[in-house]
Design a protein around this motif. Structure first.
Motif, PDB file in Angstrom:
ATOM      1  N   SER A   1      -2.201   0.704   6.565  1.00 12.62           N
ATOM      2  CA  SER A   1      -1.248   0.829   5.589  1.00 12.62           C
ATOM      3  C   SER A   1      -1.035  -0.088   4.614  1.00 12.62           C
ATOM      4  N   LEU A   2      -1.064   0.379   3.467  1.00 15.21           N
ATOM      5  CA  LEU A   2      -0.945  -0.488   2.202  1.00 15.21           C
ATOM      6  C   LEU A   2       0.194  -0.229   1.560  1.00 15.21           C
ATOM      7  N   TYR A   3       1.153  -0.718   1.291  1.00 19.56           N
ATOM      8  CA  TYR A   3       2.555  -0.788   0.447  1.00 19.56           C
ATOM      9  C   TYR A   3       2.205  -1.497  -0.814  1.00 19.56           C
ATOM     10  N   TYR A   4       2.103  -0.723  -1.736  1.00 17.28           N
ATOM     11  CA  TYR A   4       1.933  -1.438  -3.106  1.00 17.28           C
ATOM     12  C   TYR A   4       2.503  -1.144  -4.356  1.00 17.28           C
TER      13      TYR A   4
ATOM     14  N   GLN B   1      -3.715   4.845   4.893  1.00 15.59           N
ATOM     15  CA  GLN B   1      -2.382   5.116   4.216  1.00 15.59           C
ATOM     16  C   GLN B   1      -2.111   4.140   2.995  1.00 15.59           C
ATOM     17  N   LEU B   2      -1.986   5.049   2.040  1.00 16.35           N
ATOM     18  CA  LEU B   2      -1.660   4.209   0.586  1.00 16.35           C
ATOM     19  C   LEU B   2      -0.230   4.718   0.036  1.00 16.35           C
TER      20      LEU B   2
ATOM     21  N   VAL C   1       0.612  -5.314   3.870  1.00 15.52           N
ATOM     22  CA  VAL C   1      -0.445  -4.531   4.617  1.00 15.52           C
ATOM     23  C   VAL C   1      -0.107  -4.431   6.130  1.00 15.52           C
ATOM     24  N   VAL C   2      -0.276  -3.369   6.554  1.00 16.49           N
ATOM     25  CA  VAL C   2       0.359  -3.177   8.043  1.00 16.49           C
ATOM     26  C   VAL C   2      -0.855  -2.361   8.630  1.00 16.49           C
TER      27      VAL C   2
ATOM     28  N   TYR D   1      -2.564 -11.004   5.052  1.00 20.95           N
ATOM     29  CA  TYR D   1      -2.902  -9.779   4.660  1.00 20.95           C
ATOM     30  C   TYR D   1      -4.462  -9.566   4.235  1.00 20.95           C
ATOM     31  N   GLN D   2      -5.115 -10.648   3.642  1.00 19.76           N
ATOM     32  CA  GLN D   2      -6.615 -10.804   3.296  1.00 19.76           C
ATOM     33  C   GLN D   2      -7.494 -10.570   4.662  1.00 19.76           C
TER      34      GLN D   2
END
Length: 236
Positions: A33-36, A66-67, A174-175, A185-186
């Motif tokens: 999951s990417l929260y952005y 999941q974005l 990032v999860v 996260y990278q």
């Protein structure tokens, strides 16, 4: 846009491989999951320069991506949305939400989001609509935004983001399988591959040598990223 076109050509030529690999059941996939937020330059950099590796190696077939385009935005008492980088970011967040809804195939909506985020890095955001044609998509996302449904979708993403535990402190957030990677996260690929265990490592992980080479550098990577990561911090 050359790098986007290379990614798109790779995805097209590799579609048959991806289709075969997608026979994995959803329960076997790792959730990424990417929260952005759309105009945070560090989110754009992550989407354009890091996230594509899961497509280029075929690892996407083993991932539920999941974005969540909300980030550090807030809902005012009157119900309107305030975004960290202004009204243009609110608009693009909503357009991304519409794209995810209108084109549920991850190859399609990620292609569009990748294209627009590359324009963010190039300071050419005014050309975002060209990305629909470049990826070969209909105008459904634009219709969704114009009729206001994008804001409804954003309200849902706001709620999902508010339920994070621990709460996000910055974006990109990032999860992996409900584990927030925070400053590390990278190194998201390493966490994805490790989630499968030693007996179920996808071929994409072997291609990236994530299970062995990255593990050997884990301690130094954590220290380096903790000291040098660039993010857009939450103001609340």
């Amino acid at each position: 846009m050359a790098s986007y076109q290379r990614l798109l050509r790779f995805c097209i030529t590799s579609f048959t491989i991806f289709f075969c690999l997608l026979s994995l059941s959803s329960s076997q996939k790792v959730t990424l999951s990417l929260y952005y937020e759309a105009l945070c330059p560090y989110c754009a950099e992550f989407i354009v320069n890091h996230l594509p590796k899961i497509f280029e190696t075929g690892l996407i077939s083993s991932i539920d991506l999941q974005l969540i385009p909300w980030g550090n935005a807030v809902i005012r008492p009157d119900g309107t949305i305030l975004c960290q980088h202004g009204e243009a970011e609110c608009a693009l967040n909503a357009i991304h939400a519409c794209a995810i809804n209108a084109y549920p195939d991850v190859m399609k909506h990620f292609g569009f989001i990748y294209c627009t985020e590359q324009l963010v890095l190039e300071n050419k955001l005014e050309k975002w609509a060209d990305c629909l044609e470049m990826v070969g998509l209909s105008g459904a996302a634009v219709d969704c935004y114009i009729n206001g449904y994008g804001n409804q979708l954003e309200q849902r993403y706001a709620e999902e983001t508010s339920e994070l535990y621990p709460a996000h402190r910055f974006v990109p957030w990032v999860v992996v399988n409900n584990q927030p990677l925070q400053e590390n996260y990278q190194n998201f690929v390493m966490y994805i591959c490790n989630a499968y265990g030693s007996n179920q490592v996808p071929e994409g992980c072997r291609i990236l040598n994530s299970s062995v080479e990255t593990l050997s550098r884990f301690d130094s990577s954590v220290e380096k990223l903790s000291n040098s990561h660039q993010v857009c911090y939450s103001n609340h």
